[in-house]
Design a protein around this motif. Structure first.
Motif, PDB file in Angstrom:
ATOM      1  N   PRO A 193       0.825  -1.218   0.000  1.00  0.00           N
ATOM      2  CA  PRO A 193       0.000   0.000   0.000  1.00  0.00           C
ATOM      3  C   PRO A 193       0.854   1.261   0.000  1.00  0.00           C
ATOM      4  O   PRO A 193       2.038   1.248   0.361  1.00  0.00           O
ATOM      5  CB  PRO A 193      -0.784  -0.124   1.303  1.00  0.00           C
ATOM      6  N   GLY A 194       0.236   2.357  -0.395  1.00  0.00           N
ATOM      7  CA  GLY A 194       0.883   3.658  -0.319  1.00  0.00           C
ATOM      8  C   GLY A 194       0.422   4.410   0.910  1.00  0.00           C
ATOM      9  O   GLY A 194      -0.314   3.883   1.757  1.00  0.00           O
ATOM     10  N   ALA A 195       0.859   5.644   1.015  1.00  0.00           N
ATOM     11  CA  ALA A 195       0.420   6.486   2.119  1.00  0.00           C
ATOM     12  C   ALA A 195      -1.062   6.819   1.965  1.00  0.00           C
ATOM     13  O   ALA A 195      -1.626   6.737   0.873  1.00  0.00           O
ATOM     14  CB  ALA A 195       1.249   7.767   2.165  1.00  0.00           C
ATOM     15  N   ASP A 196      -1.708   7.192   3.058  1.00  0.00           N
ATOM     16  CA  ASP A 196      -3.121   7.566   3.066  1.00  0.00           C
ATOM     17  C   ASP A 196      -3.230   9.009   2.556  1.00  0.00           C
ATOM     18  O   ASP A 196      -2.805   9.953   3.234  1.00  0.00           O
ATOM     19  CB  ASP A 196      -3.648   7.447   4.498  1.00  0.00           C
ATOM     20  N   ALA A 197      -3.788   9.177   1.375  1.00  0.00           N
ATOM     21  CA  ALA A 197      -3.834  10.500   0.743  1.00  0.00           C
ATOM     22  C   ALA A 197      -4.675  11.485   1.562  1.00  0.00           C
ATOM     23  O   ALA A 197      -4.323  12.669   1.674  1.00  0.00           O
ATOM     24  CB  ALA A 197      -4.391  10.378  -0.675  1.00  0.00           C
ATOM     25  N   ARG A 198      -5.778  11.029   2.132  1.00  0.00           N
ATOM     26  CA  ARG A 198      -6.621  11.939   2.912  1.00  0.00           C
ATOM     27  C   ARG A 198      -5.884  12.426   4.160  1.00  0.00           C
ATOM     28  O   ARG A 198      -5.879  13.623   4.471  1.00  0.00           O
ATOM     29  CB  ARG A 198      -7.914  11.246   3.325  1.00  0.00           C
ATOM     30  N   ALA A 199      -5.245  11.503   4.868  1.00  0.00           N
ATOM     31  CA  ALA A 199      -4.495  11.882   6.073  1.00  0.00           C
ATOM     32  C   ALA A 199      -3.347  12.816   5.722  1.00  0.00           C
ATOM     33  O   ALA A 199      -3.061  13.773   6.462  1.00  0.00           O
ATOM     34  CB  ALA A 199      -3.965  10.635   6.772  1.00  0.00           C
ATOM     35  N   LEU A 200      -2.712  12.558   4.588  1.00  0.00           N
ATOM     36  CA  LEU A 200      -1.613  13.406   4.150  1.00  0.00           C
ATOM     37  C   LEU A 200      -2.103  14.840   3.908  1.00  0.00           C
ATOM     38  O   LEU A 200      -1.492  15.814   4.368  1.00  0.00           O
ATOM     39  CB  LEU A 200      -1.001  12.826   2.881  1.00  0.00           C
ATOM     40  N   GLY A 201      -3.223  14.958   3.200  1.00  0.00           N
ATOM     41  CA  GLY A 201      -3.787  16.289   2.939  1.00  0.00           C
ATOM     42  C   GLY A 201      -4.215  16.997   4.206  1.00  0.00           C
ATOM     43  O   GLY A 201      -3.982  18.210   4.377  1.00  0.00           O
ATOM     44  N   GLU A 202      -4.851  16.264   5.119  1.00  0.00           N
ATOM     45  CA  GLU A 202      -5.302  16.865   6.372  1.00  0.00           C
ATOM     46  C   GLU A 202      -4.109  17.299   7.231  1.00  0.00           C
ATOM     47  O   GLU A 202      -4.162  18.333   7.904  1.00  0.00           O
ATOM     48  CB  GLU A 202      -6.177  15.874   7.140  1.00  0.00           C
TER      49      GLU A 202
END
Length: 336
Positions: free
Chosen positions: A19-28
């Motif tokens: 898996p990759g990083a969590d895009a939503r958590a990264l943006g938040e």
């Protein structure tokens, strides 16, 4: 846990599915960082590290509460070529020192609040001398990868892997030479303290090994030129990626082991940062090849996971500021 692979092909498939990083958590996390009570960028790389960590942990306000340090130990048949200033039995002696709490890594792990685990891999049976045969057969490298994979605590939230193995700077140099070309002399260093003649010998050994085995992908290179402890580190780093546990890389040997994953699957080290740049000459060049900027530069060259473990507290500080600071609105401070 039992490893989810029994062949290199199956391990390659797991790398591809990671898996990759969590895009939503990264943006938040990026949004939160922009609102904290400080000028933009005032905390420098600490901000970047905290946002990176948040993305892998899947929350905009993470904490680091359960770091794990794992030291893997292995013996190398290539020491028969005289590439080390110390005899192979030092590996087992140092493992006992780790287990009794007497090594630098024990103290650094305590200071970082990290759990320390030590795994010795078949010390009584060194790998083959890679100037005459592959260091490991496929079953051997898979078993070592599986040891690393199973050693990762699924409840940990940060991983550092380190090593102990007389002769393993020669193995790491051979891997780097095979993966990134250049001259053998570009990649060898003094390791445990060899003299000029020993340095020239190491370069010849590395050159001979790569000439015999070069040309495969990262995992084939690991099998041909690596050691069990290098393969175990690679297995642990891969398992951490599957669990979205961020990794702090240690020195030259750890970075060479990690590089085999990146060579096998570009992006395989996106969940890893470089804890430090060591005094082993080629480490800086290897980090540059991987695009990893070191957190620390303290002239260390011990191994054991020491530099990576020392960086735990830097990352903890970055995350503590990110998650614990007030926003301008919360603090009632005017935001220019």
């Amino acid at each position: 846990m039992t490893a989810e692979f029994s062949t290199l092909a199956e391990f390659r498939a797991l790398l591809a599915e990671a898996p990759g990083a969590d895009a939503r958590a990264l943006g938040e996390a990026e949004d939160r960082n922009a609102q904290l009570t400080k000028p933009p960028g005032a905390l420098g790389r600490l901000e970047e590290m905290a946002v990176w960590y948040a993305g892998w942990r899947g929350t905009a306000r993470p904490e680091i509460a359960a770091p794990q340090v794992i030291v893997f130990a292995g013996n190398h048949g290539v020491t028969a070529q005289g590439v080390s200033a110390f005899p192979a039995e030092v590996t087992e002696q140092m493992v006992l020192n780790f287990q009794h709490g007497g090594a630098a890594i024990n103290q650094l792990s305590k200071a970082a609040g990290a759990r320390l685990d030590v795994h010795a891999l078949s010390l009584e049976t060194p790998t083959a001398d890679f100037t005459t045969a592959p260091a490991m057969d496929e079953a051997g490298v898979v078993a070592a990868l599986a040891t690393g994979w199973a050693a990762v605590d699924e409840t940990s939230d940060l991983l550092v892997v380190g090593e102990m193995g007389i002769g393993n700077t020669t193995s790491a140099a051979a891997i780097a030479h095979a993966l990134f070309s250049g001259a053998a002399e570009d990649w060898v260093g003094r390791g445990t303290g060899v003299d000029d003649a020993g340095l020239a010998l190491k370069a010849r050994v590395v050159r001979d090994g790569v000439a015999l085995h070069g040309g495969g992908d990262g995992l084939a290179t690991l099998q041909a030129l690596g050691g069990r402890e290098l393969a175990a580190m690679a297995g642990a780093i891969a398992r951490a990626r599957a669990l979205r546990i961020p990794v702090i890389l240690d020195g030259f040997i750890c970075t060479a082991a990690a590089a085999t994953l990146e060579a096998a699957r570009p992006g395989a080290l996106d969940h890893a940062i470089a804890g430090h740049v060591s005094a082993e000459g080629a480490h800086a060049a290897l980090l540059e090849k991987l695009g990893k900027a070191p957190v620390l530069s303290l002239g260390m060259r011990l191994g054991e996971g020491s530099g990576g473990t020392l960086a735990i507290n830097i990352l903890k500080s970055a995350v503590a500021c990110h998650s614990g600071m007030a926003t301008f609105a919360e603090a009632g401070v005017s935001d220019a």
